[in-house]
Enzyme design. Structure first.
Site, PDB file in Angstrom:
ATOM      1  CB  CYS A  81      42.226  17.428  -4.719  1.00  0.00           C
ATOM      2  SG  CYS A  81      44.068  16.334  -4.302  1.00  0.00           S
ATOM      3  CE  LYS A  93      16.982  26.794 -38.401  1.00  0.00           C
ATOM      4  NZ  LYS A  93      17.134  26.663 -37.492  1.00  0.00           N
ATOM      5  CD  GLU A 107      20.505  22.271 -52.406  1.00  0.00           C
ATOM      6  OE1 GLU A 107      21.048  23.804 -51.228  1.00  0.00           O
ATOM      7  OE2 GLU A 107      19.942  22.792 -53.367  1.00  0.00           O
ATOM      8  CE1 TYR A 148      22.713  28.765 -49.858  1.00  0.00           C
ATOM      9  CE2 TYR A 148      24.602  27.937 -48.773  1.00  0.00           C
ATOM     10  CZ  TYR A 148      23.863  28.844 -48.825  1.00  0.00           C
ATOM     11  OH  TYR A 148      23.684  29.767 -47.598  1.00  0.00           O
ATOM     12  CB  CYS A 160      46.444  13.821  -5.769  1.00  0.00           C
ATOM     13  SG  CYS A 160      44.402  13.734  -6.196  1.00  0.00           S
ATOM     14  CB  CYS A 198      40.805  14.216  -2.807  1.00  0.00           C
ATOM     15  SG  CYS A 198      41.582  13.782  -5.024  1.00  0.00           S
ATOM     16  CE  LYS A 240      18.399  26.824 -42.784  1.00  0.00           C
ATOM     17  NZ  LYS A 240      19.413  27.651 -41.399  1.00  0.00           N
ATOM     18  CG  ASP A 269      24.146  25.356 -37.883  1.00  0.00           C
ATOM     19  OD1 ASP A 269      24.230  26.575 -37.982  1.00  0.00           O
ATOM     20  OD2 ASP A 269      24.386  24.987 -35.984  1.00  0.00           O
ATOM     21  CB  CYS A 321      44.998  12.043  -2.526  1.00  0.00           C
ATOM     22  SG  CYS A 321      44.261  13.497  -2.592  1.00  0.00           S
TER      23      CYS A 321
HETATM   24  S1  IVH Z   1      19.563  28.617 -49.857  1.00  0.00           S
HETATM   25  C1  IVH Z   1      17.167  32.956 -49.818  1.00  0.00           C
HETATM   26  N1  IVH Z   1      20.999  25.863 -49.239  1.00  0.00           N
HETATM   27  O1  IVH Z   1      20.574  28.990 -44.191  1.00  0.00           O
HETATM   28  C2  IVH Z   1      17.744  31.789 -48.935  1.00  0.00           C
HETATM   29  N2  IVH Z   1      20.281  28.385 -47.638  1.00  0.00           N
HETATM   30  O2  IVH Z   1      18.217  30.251 -43.059  1.00  0.00           O
HETATM   31  C3  IVH Z   1      18.506  30.759 -49.867  1.00  0.00           C
HETATM   32  N3  IVH Z   1      22.015  27.009 -45.697  1.00  0.00           N
HETATM   33  O3  IVH Z   1      21.576  32.019 -44.418  1.00  0.00           O
HETATM   34  C4  IVH Z   1      19.244  30.037 -49.072  1.00  0.00           C
HETATM   35  N4  IVH Z   1      22.417  25.513 -46.180  1.00  0.00           N
HETATM   36  O4  IVH Z   1      23.346  30.315 -44.705  1.00  0.00           O
HETATM   37  C5  IVH Z   1      20.483  27.213 -48.695  1.00  0.00           C
HETATM   38  N5  IVH Z   1      21.582  23.515 -48.794  1.00  0.00           N
HETATM   39  C6  IVH Z   1      21.401  25.460 -48.544  1.00  0.00           C
HETATM   40  C7  IVH Z   1      21.504  26.035 -46.977  1.00  0.00           C
HETATM   41  C8  IVH Z   1      21.437  27.722 -47.238  1.00  0.00           C
HETATM   42  C9  IVH Z   1      22.584  26.989 -45.427  1.00  0.00           C
HETATM   43  C10 IVH Z   1      21.450  28.626 -44.431  1.00  0.00           C
HETATM   44  C11 IVH Z   1      22.038  30.385 -45.441  1.00  0.00           C
HETATM   45  C12 IVH Z   1      20.904  30.994 -45.479  1.00  0.00           C
HETATM   46  C13 IVH Z   1      20.036  30.415 -44.057  1.00  0.00           C
HETATM   47  C14 IVH Z   1      18.391  30.109 -44.408  1.00  0.00           C
END
Ligand code: IVH
Length: 686
Positions: free
Chosen positions: A426, A312, A111, A225, A432, A408, A113, A115, A411
């Protein structure tokens, strides 16, 4: 039909339409019809507050104020994920999983991740009952009212839709969509305010806001998720994701089932660049064992599950040649140094220039002629230079440094720096050219006078031909002056030539747009005038408060700071603006042109005059009003609203959790204190 039946019917219908719109991208009715139904429901709910359902779509619009979010314990702790930046470590982890499962067959789900901030949502008998932040993992904040504003989140799921029963918990990542983030920043910048740093922090901040109406306006979203259900009716994570999607949850389609770690690494590589096409910020990939029984076998460490890991992505950083440093002059005269770069692709877009912010930052970077520099996308949105690539910049030590300029670039006026400020300015506001052009562009933008038949190129032509020296000159342009004007533009980046010429139709459109702008309301004119620190919202508040330009012009510093949203700095800037002779000439030209300098009726819903001549202030939170609503109510009933307690104050409206220092001060000054109910009585009874 009884009121209850009507409310039930409307609630179900609106929830269904919402699902169609957000999950199926289909609309059975127009936006207008949807709003009409919502208004009907709102009215019925107002008349019958005891009949409001927990899954009412009106919760999505927000309006509740939460002073302190309640801390609640998670039913199952919200753990974090162990993470790595290296493929080797990922393979080591895979090895441990394999050993842990004694060599049995297994699959991973890959999946993205996302943010943002992690959220836990509980459903009981199909109804969303609670939305909680992760907090410390054991307990978090109950932010249900804010979570309910997420349009893609079902407030109720039909029992039949769920193969795992109707009482369960889902976890997901709440986020601010990139498009929303960019739009908010555009507005903040136009108002001269500090832009938000990145979508993640913005989401985190917004989810914790007290006023859910503001949260609703920020259009947060959430990808689901994980599913936690007590009955263990589903066997795998893939089945859960599919079932959740089917039941109307926002599950990103980016997940994939893979047979081994090599396939998982291929997924990682595939999404490294593609992830920027997603509507949300991302920082890596999550690998999860698919089978729930196998997850159980692997278990947890103290902090994280052994069955999942995050890989990451490193912030994308590339080295490129620094061709030079240029200096931009903004509308306010602020000088921004900009790195001119050999084009480089970062997060899917070609970067040719990157901001160097100000002279301090330039000094810190120690940029020299011939250098190579690393460029990164800060929060993956705005490119910035992070450091010199010393390995590639072979002659760095002997090269000449890039210096900040003393005058500037447009000018040649000597630059000045105000004490305590990072930027050089300026000071030649009146003469200007880029400042003048910037002010005219500011004036014509949609949020100001909205003259969309003009644009940057056309303004340049008008300026170069000596036809306009400020925005007010637009109003004396004549057809025959414009017809036939032309200019060849060379695109800075591609070198392509583009001819702009004023034919009959173009000229007609320009003049029509200018004419129409005369009916733009006072607040927009005020914003368009470009007073430093007076953004769109402040302009609206000033227009509401003073009602016309003459009153604003005469206002003293003390009167100005009494206006909501106006602090010392803004007030000072307004006073300075009106005391400048050039601005006075500009203003009188605008008045002659016939622009709106009086707050019309359109914008002000006048409910009555019961508060006429009274000055009010509130403290605390209220049952029936958000802060904005209360302010609007005061103004709509002829009252004035101020921010601080003084002898001039007639009433202090005291709400829940009112500040004790304010109350003490009011008492000392003999200001009358009234409750929310008293206030309502005053309005009703005049
Ligand atoms: S599973 C037991 N799936 O990442 C952990 N987390 O560092 C279950 N996050 O706190 C998390 N995308 O906020 C999971 N596809 C994803 C995610 C995800 C982002 C975040 C989540 C979690 C942090 C873990």
């Amino acid at each position: 039909m009884t009121a209850k039946e009507q409310i039930d019917q409307l609630t179900d219908r609106l929830n269904y339409l919402n699902y169609q719109y957000y999950q199926e991208a289909q609309s059975e009715v127009s936006d207008q019809e949807f709003d009409l139904l919502l208004k009907q429901l709102e009215k019925l709910e107002e008349e019958n507050p005891e009949l409001v359902r927990d899954d009412s779509p009106t919760h999505r619009v927000g309006g509740t104020i939460t002073k302190n979010f309640e801390t609640v314990k998670h039913k199952h702790p919200m753990l974090s994920l162990s993470n790595t930046y290296s493929e080797d470590e990922l393979r080591d982890w895979d090895e441990r999983v394999r050993k842990g499962l004694n060599g049995a067959d297994f699959e991973y789900i890959c999946e993205i991740k996302f943010d943002g901030i992690s959220l836990s949502m509980s459903f009981e008998e199909g109804l969303l009952t609670r939305g909680v932040t992760r907090g410390d993992g054991t307990q978090g904040d109950d932010i249900t009212t804010n979570v309910k504003t997420i349009r893609s989140l079902p407030l109720r799921v039909q029992e039949g839709q769920l193969p795992f029963g109707s009482t369960f918990e889902v976890r997901g990542e709440g986020f601010m969509p990139n498009a929303v983030f960019e739009q908010i920043n555009e507005e903040l910048i136009a108002e001269g305010k500090t832009p938000l740093a990145n979508p993640r922090n913005s989401a985190a901040g917004t989810f914790k806001m007290q006023d859910s109406a503001v949260v609703a306006a920020r259009q947060l979203d959430c990808y689901i998720y994980e599913l936690l259900e007590e009955k263990h009716l589903l066997r795998t994570h893939a089945e859960s994701l599919e079932a959740l999607k089917k039941a109307g949850f926002n599950v990103s389609d980016s997940w994939q089932k893979v047979g081994d770690i090599e396939e998982a690494i291929a997924y990682i590589n595939k999404w490294e660049a593609k992830r920027f096409e997603l509507p949300c910020a991302t920082d890596g990939i999550v690998l999860k064992v698919n089978d729930y029984r196998q997850r159980e076998e692997l278990g947890f460490t103290a902090k994280s599950p052994r069955w999942a890991i995050a890989y990451k992505y490193k912030a994308e950083s590339k080295s490129t040649r620094l061709k030079g440093v240029s200096f931009q002059v903004g509308r306010t005269g602020a000088i921004t140094p900009v790195a001119e770069l050999e084009p480089v692709i970062l997060s899917m877009t070609t970067v040719r220039r990157a901001t160097l912010h100000n002279s301090d930052e330039m000094e810190r970077l120690d940029l020299r002629k011939g250098d190579f520099v690393f460029v990164e996308k800060a929060g993956e949105i705005i490119p910035k230079v992070t450091r010199v690539d010393l390995e590639k910049s072979l002659d760095h030590e002997n090269s000449e440094p890039f210096e900040f300029i003393g005058e500037c670039p447009a000018c040649r006026t000597a630059l000045v720096r105000n004490e305590g400020e990072a930027a050089w300015f300026c000071p030649n506001e009146a003469g200007c050219p880029p400042q003048i052009k910037g002010r005219i562009e500011h004036f014509i933008q949609r949020k100001a006078l909205d003259i969309d038949s003009l644009g940057e190129g056309k303004i340049e032509i008008l300026m170069e031909n000596g036809l306009i020296g400020d925005a007010a000159d637009l109003y004396s342009l004549r057809f025959e002056q414009l017809l036939g004007l032309e200019k060849v533009h060379v695109d800075e980046l591609t070198g392509k030539e583009r001819k702009v010429s004023f034919k009959e139709k173009t000229v007609e459109n320009i003049l029509k747009g200018i004419e129409q702008s005369k009916s733009q309301e006072f607040a927009k004119v005020l914003f368009g005038m470009g007073i430093r620190f007076v953004g769109q919202t402040t302009a609206e508040k000033l227009a509401d408060y003073f009602g016309n330009i003459d009153a604003l012009e005469k206002a003293s510093l003390e009167e100005l700071v009494a206006v909501p949203d106006v602090g010392e700095k803004v007030a000072q800037s307004i006073v300075e603006y009106f005391s400048n002779a050039d601005n006075q000439v500009f203003l009188s030209k605008l008045k002659v042109a016939g622009l709106q300098f009086e707050q019309g009726e359109r914008n002000q819903v006048q409910e009555g005059e019961s508060l006429s001549g009274l000055i009010l202030l509130y403290t605390g939170t209220f049952e029936n009003y958000s802060r904005d609503e209360l302010e609007a109510k005061i103004i709509a009933n002829g009252g004035k609203f101020v921010k601080s307690i003084s002898k001039k104050l007639d009433y202090l409206i005291v709400g829940e959790g009112a500040g004790p220092s304010k109350l003490a001060k009011a008492e000392k000054l003999g200001v009358k204190m009234i409750s929310e109910a008293d206030f309502e009585k005053m309005i009703d009874q005049g």
